[in-house]
Design a protein around this motif. Structure first.
Motif, PDB file in Angstrom:
ATOM      1  N   ASP A  16       0.763  -1.100  -0.056  1.00  0.00           N
ATOM      2  CA  ASP A  16      -0.052   0.049  -0.050  1.00  0.00           C
ATOM      3  C   ASP A  16       0.857   1.271  -0.076  1.00  0.00           C
ATOM      4  O   ASP A  16       0.821   1.909   0.755  1.00  0.00           O
ATOM      5  CB  ASP A  16      -1.028   0.042   1.083  1.00  0.00           C
ATOM      6  CG  ASP A  16      -1.997  -1.020   0.990  1.00  0.00           C
ATOM      7  OD1 ASP A  16      -2.245  -1.359  -0.185  1.00  0.00           O
ATOM      8  OD2 ASP A  16      -2.568  -1.686   2.262  1.00  0.00           O
ATOM      9  N   ARG A  17       1.670   1.297  -0.834  1.00  0.00           N
ATOM     10  CA  ARG A  17       2.615   2.108  -1.135  1.00  0.00           C
ATOM     11  C   ARG A  17       3.566   2.666  -0.102  1.00  0.00           C
ATOM     12  O   ARG A  17       4.281   3.856   0.003  1.00  0.00           O
ATOM     13  CB  ARG A  17       2.114   3.800  -1.523  1.00  0.00           C
ATOM     14  CG  ARG A  17       1.150   3.662  -2.755  1.00  0.00           C
ATOM     15  CD  ARG A  17       0.569   4.575  -3.354  1.00  0.00           C
ATOM     16  NE  ARG A  17      -0.062   4.490  -4.554  1.00  0.00           N
ATOM     17  CZ  ARG A  17      -1.530   4.711  -4.641  1.00  0.00           C
ATOM     18  NH1 ARG A  17      -2.275   4.780  -3.520  1.00  0.00           N
ATOM     19  NH2 ARG A  17      -1.729   4.628  -5.889  1.00  0.00           N
ATOM     20  N   GLU A  18       3.866   1.841   0.787  1.00  0.00           N
ATOM     21  CA  GLU A  18       4.771   2.218   2.068  1.00  0.00           C
ATOM     22  C   GLU A  18       5.929   0.955   1.936  1.00  0.00           C
ATOM     23  O   GLU A  18       5.546  -0.329   1.659  1.00  0.00           O
ATOM     24  CB  GLU A  18       4.123   1.895   3.403  1.00  0.00           C
ATOM     25  CG  GLU A  18       5.231   2.121   4.518  1.00  0.00           C
ATOM     26  CD  GLU A  18       4.361   2.264   5.842  1.00  0.00           C
ATOM     27  OE1 GLU A  18       5.008   2.127   7.167  1.00  0.00           O
ATOM     28  OE2 GLU A  18       3.057   2.283   5.769  1.00  0.00           O
ATOM     29  N   GLY A  19       7.190   1.445   2.110  1.00  0.00           N
ATOM     30  CA  GLY A  19       8.251   0.242   2.068  1.00  0.00           C
ATOM     31  C   GLY A  19       8.285  -0.836   3.144  1.00  0.00           C
ATOM     32  O   GLY A  19       7.644  -0.516   4.213  1.00  0.00           O
ATOM     33  N   VAL A  20       8.788  -1.906   2.679  1.00  0.00           N
ATOM     34  CA  VAL A  20       8.833  -2.955   3.491  1.00  0.00           C
ATOM     35  C   VAL A  20      10.048  -2.944   4.223  1.00  0.00           C
ATOM     36  O   VAL A  20      11.117  -2.883   3.509  1.00  0.00           O
ATOM     37  CB  VAL A  20       8.733  -4.407   2.843  1.00  0.00           C
ATOM     38  CG1 VAL A  20       9.209  -5.457   3.859  1.00  0.00           C
ATOM     39  CG2 VAL A  20       7.249  -4.646   2.498  1.00  0.00           C
TER      40      VAL A  20
ATOM     41  N   PHE B  40       2.998 -13.447   3.717  1.00  0.00           N
ATOM     42  CA  PHE B  40       4.236 -12.685   4.373  1.00  0.00           C
ATOM     43  C   PHE B  40       3.930 -11.943   5.516  1.00  0.00           C
ATOM     44  O   PHE B  40       2.982 -11.219   5.269  1.00  0.00           O
ATOM     45  CB  PHE B  40       4.729 -11.836   3.065  1.00  0.00           C
ATOM     46  CG  PHE B  40       5.235 -12.395   1.843  1.00  0.00           C
ATOM     47  CD1 PHE B  40       6.620 -12.962   1.733  1.00  0.00           C
ATOM     48  CD2 PHE B  40       4.123 -12.863   0.787  1.00  0.00           C
ATOM     49  CE1 PHE B  40       7.065 -13.592   0.539  1.00  0.00           C
ATOM     50  CE2 PHE B  40       4.941 -13.426  -0.219  1.00  0.00           C
ATOM     51  CZ  PHE B  40       5.994 -13.841  -0.445  1.00  0.00           C
ATOM     52  N   ASP B  41       4.641 -12.180   6.628  1.00  0.00           N
ATOM     53  CA  ASP B  41       4.541 -11.206   7.579  1.00  0.00           C
ATOM     54  C   ASP B  41       5.868 -10.264   7.518  1.00  0.00           C
ATOM     55  O   ASP B  41       7.036 -10.758   7.599  1.00  0.00           O
ATOM     56  CB  ASP B  41       4.777 -12.128   9.051  1.00  0.00           C
ATOM     57  CG  ASP B  41       4.446 -11.470  10.422  1.00  0.00           C
ATOM     58  OD1 ASP B  41       4.342 -10.297  10.451  1.00  0.00           O
ATOM     59  OD2 ASP B  41       4.481 -11.911  11.303  1.00  0.00           O
ATOM     60  N   VAL B  42       5.439  -9.048   7.426  1.00  0.00           N
ATOM     61  CA  VAL B  42       6.427  -7.829   7.180  1.00  0.00           C
ATOM     62  C   VAL B  42       6.156  -6.822   8.319  1.00  0.00           C
ATOM     63  O   VAL B  42       5.263  -6.643   8.764  1.00  0.00           O
ATOM     64  CB  VAL B  42       6.166  -7.510   5.925  1.00  0.00           C
ATOM     65  CG1 VAL B  42       6.456  -8.368   4.820  1.00  0.00           C
ATOM     66  CG2 VAL B  42       4.926  -6.689   5.570  1.00  0.00           C
ATOM     67  N   VAL B  43       7.091  -6.102   8.622  1.00  0.00           N
ATOM     68  CA  VAL B  43       7.278  -4.848   9.162  1.00  0.00           C
ATOM     69  C   VAL B  43       7.477  -3.731   8.210  1.00  0.00           C
ATOM     70  O   VAL B  43       8.363  -3.799   7.493  1.00  0.00           O
ATOM     71  CB  VAL B  43       8.326  -4.808  10.323  1.00  0.00           C
ATOM     72  CG1 VAL B  43       8.405  -3.440  11.093  1.00  0.00           C
ATOM     73  CG2 VAL B  43       8.189  -5.872  11.226  1.00  0.00           C
ATOM     74  N   LEU B  44       6.613  -2.815   8.234  1.00  0.00           N
ATOM     75  CA  LEU B  44       6.724  -1.683   7.249  1.00  0.00           C
ATOM     76  C   LEU B  44       7.654  -0.562   7.676  1.00  0.00           C
ATOM     77  O   LEU B  44       7.880  -0.435   8.828  1.00  0.00           O
ATOM     78  CB  LEU B  44       5.398  -1.029   7.017  1.00  0.00           C
ATOM     79  CG  LEU B  44       4.460  -2.167   6.229  1.00  0.00           C
ATOM     80  CD1 LEU B  44       2.993  -1.656   6.117  1.00  0.00           C
ATOM     81  CD2 LEU B  44       4.827  -2.604   5.049  1.00  0.00           C
TER      82      LEU B  44
END
Length: 91
Positions: free
Chosen positions: A37-41, A65-69
């Motif tokens: 959603d346009r935010e870097g991982v 995928f479990d990510v931190v933005l």
């Protein structure tokens, strides 16, 4: 004025709490998300795959995928392979 919670008009069907929502995901050539959603991982914490109901007319094939933005927010995104689309769920 507040409706009496016992009245028929106040009763509503409960929705599913964590329904997947469509997500805008940019990914590398190997499918790993780089933006959600346009935010870097910032960090990929975990990855897993779910393949289920393959014997039915409605199979499930998802890569999660479990990510931190970059904002520090946690997100879980998955690609529904059978639809070719990305979705997000609350982490």
């Amino acid at each position: 004025m507040v409706a009496d919670s016992r009245s028929a008009s106040a009763a509503r069907p409960a929705g599913r709490v964590n329904d997947p929502r469509p997500a805008l995901v940019e990914a590398r050539f190997d499918g790993t998300p780089t933006r959600v959603d346009r935010e870097g991982v910032a960090l990929l914490r975990e990855e897993w795959r779910v393949v289920d109901r393959w014997w039915t007319e409605d199979p499930v094939d998802r890569r999660y995928f479990d990510v931190v933005l970059e904002s520090g927010r946690n997100a879980v995104v998955f690609r529904a392979e059978e639809q070719g689309r990305w979705f997000s769920q609350r982490a």
